[in-house]
Motif scaffolding. Structure first.
Motif, short mmCIF file in Angstrom:
data_model
loop_
_atom_site.label_atom_id
_atom_site.label_comp_id
_atom_site.label_asym_id
_atom_site.label_seq_id
_atom_site.Cartn_x
_atom_site.Cartn_y
_atom_site.Cartn_z
N SER A 299 7.09 2.13 -16.18
CA SER A 299 6.87 0.77 -15.71
C SER A 299 6.49 0.70 -14.22
CB SER A 299 8.03 -0.17 -16.06
OG SER A 299 9.25 0.47 -15.93
N PRO A 300 7.12 1.49 -13.32
CA PRO A 300 6.62 1.39 -11.94
C PRO A 300 5.16 1.79 -11.83
CG PRO A 300 8.31 3.11 -12.14
CD PRO A 300 8.32 2.34 -13.40
N ASN A 301 4.76 2.81 -12.58
CA ASN A 301 3.37 3.24 -12.48
C ASN A 301 2.42 2.21 -13.10
OD1 ASN A 301 1.59 5.10 -11.45
ND2 ASN A 301 1.35 6.16 -13.40
N ALA B 175 6.44 -2.71 -8.50
CA ALA B 175 6.34 -1.26 -8.70
C ALA B 175 7.44 -0.58 -7.89
CB ALA B 175 4.97 -0.76 -8.27
N GLY B 176 7.58 -1.00 -6.62
CA GLY B 176 8.59 -0.41 -5.75
C GLY B 176 9.99 -0.65 -6.27
N PHE C 75 0.85 -1.20 0.00
CA PHE C 75 0.00 0.00 0.00
C PHE C 75 0.88 1.24 0.00
CE2 PHE C 75 -3.81 -2.05 2.46
CZ PHE C 75 -4.18 -2.71 1.31
N GLY C 76 1.92 1.19 0.82
CA GLY C 76 2.82 2.33 0.92
C GLY C 76 3.50 2.63 -0.40
N VAL C 77 3.98 1.57 -1.07
CA VAL C 77 4.64 1.77 -2.36
C VAL C 77 3.69 2.44 -3.34
CG1 VAL C 77 5.61 0.59 -4.35
CG2 VAL C 77 6.16 -0.22 -2.05
#
Lengths: 629, 301
Positions: free
Chosen positions: A344-346, A399-400, A260-262
């Motif tokens: 890519s992370p998004n 993602a992180g 959730f934090g990431v």
């Protein structure tokens, strides 16, 4: 660079074995977690290959049970947890403006105990059989009467050692976040990833002792002949289920909260907007953690706890949907009105949302006890928790990793490969697990090594296996990406995504070993963004340049963990009858256990008696680097 | 259950709609450099998406609690209930009808229209008793935590039963059948079950059967309770719960299934407790004879 301090700095392998630097420990966690994640993934593929068609005989029933047990245990304790710890180690001190964690020595100890616990558990494959009673190890199936190999001993002892590492890590992050925030960073100015890691660490503190107690009792039953779970002697197997799930359910939230934090970091960055409803996000996180401890018996609706317990736990479980819903809407409205970039992370972060929502709604369906009487222990449950733990959590982790990779390694991951791995992963994932909902509703129970034909299971299982392979390809793309990137030269900017909001983006990538030359002054939420908007290129320092105190590297945590590892092995085989009389002598007389404990306690004594005050990086050296940069 | 699916699908639709709208409308366009407005939050919206889910949870909670208590009612000693004591073993099911003094295995015969009240326990590890088409599942625990529950059906037919709790190597194969028959047929079945045992006609084979099989198994009034009761096994729908007989999808003749089992029980169900007949000294001929005898041991009902 090393001119004045060559004594204190090791090189090569010795550097990695002795490091207490949180950034290096993060990389160690990532490597070890990645290794176990790979093993767990191979186990998953083998499971799916066995289930590709009815009455398949690709692996035997016994091997299959070992595979599912090790897949679950490995993924949760040794795959996902360490990678989360990798992210926490890499990012938290930077996000709060600290030079390291509160207890660098413990940080290293936590990693090595985790690693040796994990290695011990996986040794079972080559030392007489892996555990076979499911990752939940329900008694009596896991007692000595019904599981006669050493498999479950590897499980109880290995997890106790690995769990020690997790507990140490949790305590360390609690202390770090409470005491080491930069001036101006109040609790309500902390980045969301720091917040969720903080709550997760608190949950670890309360949940892990429960499972440790359970594992100790079970290993006493198995190895020393105690009777905690032996019905014939007044023990109670339902007790194990309670102990296990009092840990087991919070564990799920321990895993998902950092994800959730990431998401709460990645989505604002790539929407160029601040997180929508920050304080409600904090509140929701705390509420989820609190409720997470109140719902363990929803894993036991069919155990026969009676209607009162079932009703209360049903409602408590449904309530968790409310804070989770708050989070989902906040993420959506963070993107609302923003300028979304599909990096890519998004992509992983956006893929997280619908997947998690689907895992969430099936969760509410399962929470309703009368419906759960049907769903329980079927593929519906398998689909549900994989939606949460794989579709959502692993997406969050990926993602992180894509997001912070440049900060950790000083190199950007390749965007094309990143996008390829995203699409293979997410399509493969839904292919694998979406159909499993229907398999469950049609009556396929979980943990079956095979199934009879003519139940309409065949096609759906085939699709599921194809999906699993697709997902595997996605992970392989990520691996290739990591390797290819490692061969490229370093040299990305401090803020490679250009819209970084939090403190870690204000310092070089990768950061120097002391992180911040001067501890920054925090003037609001999203501290770095605030300075950027005010036209500043750097954070305002909160202190003058001065010598920086650093902890000394040490081999002791590694040695201590080796000692525990030896003692654990000795304990497990203490009742074994060996054909070799020397082996019998050292194992049956507890000599191996004693050697192991002497190593561990000896190291602790050494650590206590020998004062190591660390060392300093002098101002000249800092300025020298400043010129270089 | 239907209510929960409906609510959940509605939630999915709303969230996905917002998601898709946002992803299309708010992509970053080329040359867009201005900084979007940094919205802190919106108190009204927060209240809305806290209160609406709370209401939905409440709507779901009321019938949930009602059904939990209805399911938890104990009908075991109610008049008109057919009591069945289920005992699970690695990897087979024992069904005892205390009101009728009948004991059988692997195939549960129930009368339609009557409440079947179960008392569930295990003889070894945990199992879970599940007939997906008729009811939810319930764990079979050891003494001290014995469970009761009940269900009924009005439709005659054969239903598939399963074990839903990991119980060892052959967990996947621990299936059984539930056969719902008319109350008349059920009474006839009870009478047939209580008839004296029919033994092989061949005297020598009967001796072998008694010595090798009946030390654990039982037929009619003879034999022991350790292993599944074999009375009338020829008219069951399956052998060992998973070798389906003729009449079922993909079924084979009873005798063929019995021979498959008798020739190597471990090959059919890994880890089951039955010694291989060959290890007990039975010849192929004797195995064939016993398979033939059992296949023809049928009950009329």
């Amino acid at each position: 660079m090393a001119h004045a301090h060559s004594v204190k700095r090791h090189k090569g392998l010795m550097d990695w074995l002795t490091t207490v630097d949180h950034k290096k420990i993060a990389i160690l966690y990532l490597l070890a977690g990645g290794l176990f994640f790979g093993i767990g993934g191979i186990e998953a593929i083998l499971i799916r290959l066995q289930l590709i068609k009815p009455m398949n005989d690709f692996v035997s029933a016994q091997t299959f049970n070992e595979l599912i047990t090790m897949h679950g245990t490995t993924m949760i304790f040794l795959g996902v947890m360490p990678v989360i710890f990798a992210l926490m180690n890499a990012v938290i001190p930077l996000q709060i403006g600290a030079r390291d964690v509160a207890f660098p020595f413990l940080n290293s100890l936590g990693f090595w105990t985790f690693l040796f616990g994990g290695l011990l558990l996986n040794l079972s494959w080559i030392m007489g059989g892996a555990p076979d009673a499911g990752w939940t190890a329900y008694t009596p199936l896991s007692t000595h009467t019904y599981s006669t190999t050493h498999g479950v001993d590897f499980y109880t002892v290995g997890l106790q050692i690995a769990g020690l590492g997790t507990l140490i890590g949790g305590i360390n992050f609690l202390a770090t976040i409470i005491t080491m925030r930069a001036p101006g960073m109040s609790f309500m100015r902390m980045p969301m990833f720091t917040w969720t890691s903080f709550i997760t660490s608190a949950m670890i503190l309360f949940a892990f002792p429960a499972v440790t107690v359970g594992l100790v009792l079970l290993s006493f039953d198995r190895i020393l002949g105690a009777n905690f779970f032996e019905v014939a002697n007044g023990g109670n197997p339902v007790l194990w289920q309670h102990i296990f799930w009092i840990f087991g359910h919070p564990e799920v939230y321990i895993l998902i909260l950092p994800a959730f934090g990431v998401i709460s970091e990645v989505i604002p960055t790539f929407s160029r907007k601040r997180l929508f409803g920050y304080s409600s996000m904090v509140f929701a996180t705390i509420l989820i953690a609190f409720l997470g401890f109140m719902v363990w018996a929803h894993h036991m609706f069919t155990t026969g706890l009676g209607p009162v317990a079932n009703a209360l736990f049903s409602i408590a479980t449904m309530l968790i949907a409310v804070p989770t819903g708050i989070k989902i809407f906040n993420w959506l409205f963070t993107m609302w009105g923003g300028q979304i970039r599909f990096t890519s992370p998004n992509l992983f972060a956006i893929g997280f949302i619908p997947t998690f929502v689907m895992g969430g709604v099936t969760g509410v369906m399962l929470a309703s006890a009368p419906a759960d009487y049907q769903f329980h222990d079927t593929y519906f449950v398998v689909a549900h928790f994989h939606y949460v733990i794989v579709g959502a959590l692993v997406s969050g982790i990926l993602a992180g990793l894509h997001y912070w990779w440049p900060k950790m390694f000083g190199r950007m991951l390749n965007e094309t490969l990143g996008k390829l791995s995203f699409w293979f992963f997410i399509i493969g994932f839904h292919l694998t697990f979406f159909v499993q909902h229907f398999l469950g509703l049609m009556g396929m129970q979980r943990r079956v090594f095979t199934y009879l034909p003519n139940q309409n299971f065949d096609t759906l299982n085939l699709i599921s296996t194809i999906g699993a392979i697709t997902m595997g390809i996605g992970v392989i793309f990520f691996l290739i990406n990591a390797i290819v990137t490692a061969t490229k030269p370093k040299g990305v900017a401090n803020d490679p995504w250009e819209d970084g909001r939090t403190l870690e983006w204000a310092i070089p990538s990768p950061p120097p070993e002391y992180n911040f030359k001067q501890i920054p002054l925090v003037r609001g939420i999203d501290a770095y963004w605030k300075e950027k908007m005010a036209g500043n290129k750097e954070m305002t320092p909160a202190e003058p340049i001065g010598p920086i105190h650093m902890p000394s590297p040490t081999i002791l945590p590694f040695v201590m963990s080796v000692g525990i590892f030896i003692a654990g092995l000795g304990f497990m085989f203490s009742k074994e009858s060996f054909s070799n009389s020397f082996m019998s002598l050292i194992f049956n007389n507890w000599i191996v256990v004693i050697i192991g404990l002497v190593i561990t306690f000896g190291s602790m004594l050494l650590r206590s008696l020998y004062d190591d005050h660390g060392w300093h990086i002098e101002v000249e050296e800092l300025e020298e680097e400043g010129v270089k940069a | 259950m239907k209510l929960s699916i409906t609510i959940m699908v509605a939630v999915l639709v709303v969230v996905f709609a917002i998601g898709v709208y946002v992803l299309i409308k708010f992509r970053r366009k080329k040359g867009q450099t201005e900084i979007p407005e940094q919205v802190e939050g919106n108190f009204k919206l927060e209240i809305i998406w806290t209160v609406i889910p709370l209401i939905l949870v409440f709507i779901l909670a009321v019938p949930t609690v009602q059904q939990i208590f209805a399911f938890g009612d104990d009908h075991y000693n109610e008049k008109g209930s057919v009591q069945v004591k289920v005992t699970s073993h690695q990897y087979w099911w024992e069904f005892e009808y205390p009101q009728y003094g009948v004991n059988t295995a692997q195939e549960l015969i129930i009368p339609t229209g009557k409440n079947i009240a179960f008392e569930l326990k295990t003889a070894d590890v945990l199992h879970s008793f599940w007939v997906p088409s008729l009811s939810g599942k319930m764990d079979t625990n050891p003494d001290g935590t014995i469970n009761r529950f009940s269900f009924s059906t009005d439709k005659e037919g054969v239903y598939r039963g399963k074990c839903a709790e990991l119980c060892g190597a052959s967990h996947a194969l621990m299936e059984f059948k539930v056969k719902a028959v008319s109350p008349d047929s059920f009474d006839k079945w009870v009478t047939a079950m209580k008839a004296p045992a029919v033994l092989p006609k061949d005297q020598a084979l009967a001796e072998t059967f008694k010595n090798s099989c009946l030390s654990c198994h039982a037929v009619g009034d003879q034999g022991g309770p350790v292993a599944p009761n074999l009375t009338g096994i020829g008219s069951r729908e399956s052998v060992a719960g998973i070798l389906l007989n003729e009449g079922q999808d993909g079924g084979k003749p009873v005798k063929e299934n019995l021979k498959t089992w008798l020739e190597d029980p471990q090959a059919v169900k890994q880890g089951n407790k039955m010694p291989a007949p060959k290890d007990l000294g039975l010849t192929d001929e004797q195995i064939d004879g016993i398979a033939d005898y059992l296949a023809n041991y049928k009950l009329e009902y």
